[in-house]
Design an enzyme around this catalytic site. Structure first.
Site, short mmCIF file in Angstrom:
data_model
loop_
_atom_site.label_atom_id
_atom_site.label_comp_id
_atom_site.label_asym_id
_atom_site.label_seq_id
_atom_site.Cartn_x
_atom_site.Cartn_y
_atom_site.Cartn_z
N GLU A 38 0.86 -1.19 0.00
CA GLU A 38 0.00 0.00 0.00
C GLU A 38 0.89 1.24 0.00
O GLU A 38 2.11 1.12 0.23
CB GLU A 38 -0.90 0.00 1.24
CG GLU A 38 -1.82 -1.22 1.26
CD GLU A 38 -2.76 -1.25 2.45
OE1 GLU A 38 -2.77 -0.30 3.26
OE2 GLU A 38 -3.49 -2.25 2.56
N PHE A 67 1.31 -0.09 -6.48
CA PHE A 67 2.42 -0.78 -7.17
C PHE A 67 2.08 -2.25 -7.46
O PHE A 67 2.95 -3.12 -7.23
CB PHE A 67 3.71 -0.73 -6.33
CG PHE A 67 4.26 0.64 -6.06
CD1 PHE A 67 4.08 1.67 -6.96
CD2 PHE A 67 5.00 0.88 -4.91
CE1 PHE A 67 4.61 2.92 -6.71
CE2 PHE A 67 5.54 2.14 -4.66
CZ PHE A 67 5.34 3.16 -5.55
N ILE A 251 31.14 -1.07 -21.11
CA ILE A 251 31.89 -1.73 -22.19
C ILE A 251 31.46 -1.21 -23.56
O ILE A 251 32.27 -1.08 -24.48
CB ILE A 251 31.75 -3.27 -22.08
CG1 ILE A 251 32.54 -3.76 -20.85
CG2 ILE A 251 32.23 -3.97 -23.36
CD1 ILE A 251 32.40 -5.24 -20.54
N GLU A 277 9.30 -7.51 -4.37
CA GLU A 277 9.24 -8.76 -3.59
C GLU A 277 10.20 -8.72 -2.40
O GLU A 277 10.83 -9.73 -2.06
CB GLU A 277 9.43 -9.98 -4.49
CG GLU A 277 8.31 -10.03 -5.53
CD GLU A 277 8.14 -11.35 -6.22
OE1 GLU A 277 8.45 -12.39 -5.64
OE2 GLU A 277 7.65 -11.32 -7.37
N GLU A 281 17.57 -4.62 1.17
CA GLU A 281 17.76 -4.40 2.62
C GLU A 281 16.91 -5.42 3.40
O GLU A 281 17.37 -6.00 4.38
CB GLU A 281 17.36 -2.97 3.01
CG GLU A 281 18.32 -1.89 2.51
CD GLU A 281 18.18 -1.58 1.01
OE1 GLU A 281 17.15 -1.96 0.40
OE2 GLU A 281 19.09 -0.95 0.45
C1 FAD Z 1 7.46 -2.11 -10.59
C2 FAD Z 1 6.97 -2.58 -9.26
C3 FAD Z 1 6.17 -3.70 -9.16
C4 FAD Z 1 5.68 -4.12 -7.92
N1 FAD Z 1 4.83 -5.19 -7.86
C5 FAD Z 1 4.22 -5.49 -6.68
C6 FAD Z 1 3.18 -6.47 -6.63
O1 FAD Z 1 2.84 -7.13 -7.61
N2 FAD Z 1 2.56 -6.68 -5.44
C7 FAD Z 1 2.88 -5.99 -4.31
O2 FAD Z 1 2.24 -6.23 -3.27
N3 FAD Z 1 3.87 -5.05 -4.32
C8 FAD Z 1 4.52 -4.78 -5.48
N4 FAD Z 1 5.51 -3.80 -5.52
C9 FAD Z 1 5.86 -3.10 -4.30
C10 FAD Z 1 7.25 -3.43 -3.79
O3 FAD Z 1 7.29 -4.73 -3.28
C11 FAD Z 1 7.62 -2.35 -2.75
O4 FAD Z 1 7.81 -1.14 -3.46
C12 FAD Z 1 8.84 -2.73 -1.95
O5 FAD Z 1 8.57 -3.81 -1.11
C13 FAD Z 1 9.38 -1.57 -1.11
O6 FAD Z 1 8.36 -0.92 -0.41
P1 FAD Z 1 8.27 0.69 -0.47
O7 FAD Z 1 8.28 1.08 -1.90
O8 FAD Z 1 7.10 1.10 0.36
O9 FAD Z 1 9.60 1.18 0.19
P2 FAD Z 1 9.85 1.42 1.78
O10 FAD Z 1 9.36 0.26 2.55
O11 FAD Z 1 9.30 2.77 2.12
O12 FAD Z 1 11.44 1.44 1.82
C14 FAD Z 1 12.21 2.60 1.45
C15 FAD Z 1 13.68 2.26 1.65
O13 FAD Z 1 13.91 1.96 3.04
C16 FAD Z 1 14.48 0.66 3.17
N5 FAD Z 1 13.96 0.04 4.40
C17 FAD Z 1 12.66 -0.09 4.77
N6 FAD Z 1 12.56 -0.70 5.95
C18 FAD Z 1 13.82 -0.99 6.34
C19 FAD Z 1 14.40 -1.62 7.49
N7 FAD Z 1 13.65 -2.14 8.46
N8 FAD Z 1 15.76 -1.70 7.55
C20 FAD Z 1 16.53 -1.21 6.57
N9 FAD Z 1 16.06 -0.60 5.47
C21 FAD Z 1 14.72 -0.49 5.35
C22 FAD Z 1 14.03 -0.09 1.93
O14 FAD Z 1 14.89 -1.19 1.66
C23 FAD Z 1 14.12 1.01 0.88
O15 FAD Z 1 15.45 1.15 0.47
C24 FAD Z 1 6.03 -3.41 -6.75
C25 FAD Z 1 6.86 -2.27 -6.85
C26 FAD Z 1 7.31 -1.85 -8.07
C27 FAD Z 1 8.16 -0.59 -8.15
#
Ligand code: FAD
Length: 299
Positions: A38, A67, A251, A277, A281
């Site tokens: 979400e 997403f 390259i 997925e 991190e």
């Molecule tokens: C093209 C695309 C397709 C997708 N398809 C799907 C789908 O089919 N179904 C679905 O449900 N989701 C889907 N997603 C969502 C995707 O899984 C999430 O974007 C992803 O899990 C990261 O969540 P966020 O974008 O809210 O980032 P955030 O959770 O806000 O993270 C931001 C940054 O903080 C880091 N971070 C967060 N928490 C921690 C922690 N505890 N310790 C260290 N670092 C941390 C993260 O690694 C990241 O670098 C998709 C996303 C994209 C862009």
């Protein structure tokens, strides 16, 4: 991507649910999607706000998902929502929502950096009514189902990453054999050779880890051990894809940067494998958590 949306049915569906939906997904007649993320909850998926309330023979879903791959083209969505908003991750349940359910809408499709052949969109559930029989597993089992799905689907992302990485390596090698500078093909310059050697070695290392997951899954390994190797395969293959595709662009020099050649697309497509997925991190957190658990088990 068909697997991510349909694994919930395979892992937690009743025989009736599986008979109803799986054949159409297996044949490709229908496409499936997985809706966990979400706007306010990606990595912290248990913080989701979408709710599902039981109303007689139906559930009523309210909230939005962001997403979601296959949004707008999927016929079936595996959706996670809170049936008990006060219970944290044990208040989450999993549902099958068909695309023609009343109150369901695909609100928008996102423009993206890469993987442009795949749709990514926002889903809105506004008093969305689905039959109560569309509940997957029992109420409260949704988070566990969501994580079990990811254990098995992350290696799919790893394979996607590895394919991109090997493709980029193969392309860069062919290019390096024909592009000449300073009187000889660039493949004969040692600095280019070192890049090619590292790219090939990294691909092979990533492949080894991914195939190890495959062997363990084939051998029936499940639970924490599978979770750990799945996360390791996704982490390694995603990082290799990003590093290798960036070197492939290097390259090819200026030709790597323009759209006439495929490597700039490989680089853009590779990036998502480090994000979806579970970000890299999050994979590291999962691996470290399993390492600590294993060590406690030995003590
Ligand atoms: C093209 C695309 C397709 C997708 N398809 C799907 C789908 O089919 N179904 C679905 O449900 N989701 C889907 N997603 C969502 C995707 O899984 C999430 O974007 C992803 O899990 C990261 O969540 P966020 O974008 O809210 O980032 P955030 O959770 O806000 O993270 C931001 C940054 O903080 C880091 N971070 C967060 N928490 C921690 C922690 N505890 N310790 C260290 N670092 C941390 C993260 O690694 C990241 O670098 C998709 C996303 C994209 C862009």
């Amino acid at each position: 991507m068909q697997e991510l949306g349909s694994l919930g049915l395979k892992l937690a569906g009743t025989e009736e649910q599986q008979e109803r939906w799986l054949p159409r997904l297996a044949s490709g007649e229908w496409l499936a999607a997985y809706a966990l993320t979400e706007s306010g909850s990606g990595s912290d998926s248990a913080a989701m706000r979408t709710t599902a309330r039981r109303d007689g023979d139906e559930y009523v879903l309210d909230g939005t998902k962001r997403f979601i791959t296959n949004a707008g083209v999927a016929n079936l969505y595996t959706v996670f929502a809170k049936t008990d908003p006060s219970a944290g991750h044990s208040g989450i349940s999993a549902f099958v929502v068909e695309s023609d359910a009343p109150g369901f809408e695909v609100a928008r499709i996102e423009p993206k950096l890469g993987i442009k052949g795949s749709t990514t969109g926002e889903l809105v559930f506004d008093g969305c009514r689905i039959p109560a029989s569309n509940l997957l597993g029992a109420e409260g089992e949704g988070f566990r189902i969501a994580m079990r799905i990811l254990d098995r689907s992350r290696p799919g992302v790893a394979a996607q990453a590895l394919g991109i990485a090997q493709g980029a390596t193969d392309y860069a090698l062919e290019y390096a054999k024909t592009r000449e500078t300073m009187g000889k093909p660039i493949a004969e310059h040692q600095l280019i050779q070192a890049k090619l050697a590292d790219m090939e070695t990294e691909c092979e290392a990533a492949r080894g880890l991914l195939y190890r997951f495959g062997k363990m899954a084939d051998d029936g390994v499940d639970g924490p051990e599978l979770t750990k190797i799945s996360a390791m395969a996704k982490l390694k293959c995603g990082d290799v894809a990003m590093a290798v595709t960036t070197e492939a662009v290097q390259i090819l020099g200026g030709y790597g940067y323009i759209k006439e050649y495929p490597v700039e697309r490989y680089m853009r497509d590779a990036k998502i494998t480090q994000i979806y997925e579970g970000t890299q991190e999050i994979q590291r957190l999962v691996i470290a958590r399993e390492m600590v658990r294993e060590q406690r088990g030995q003590e």
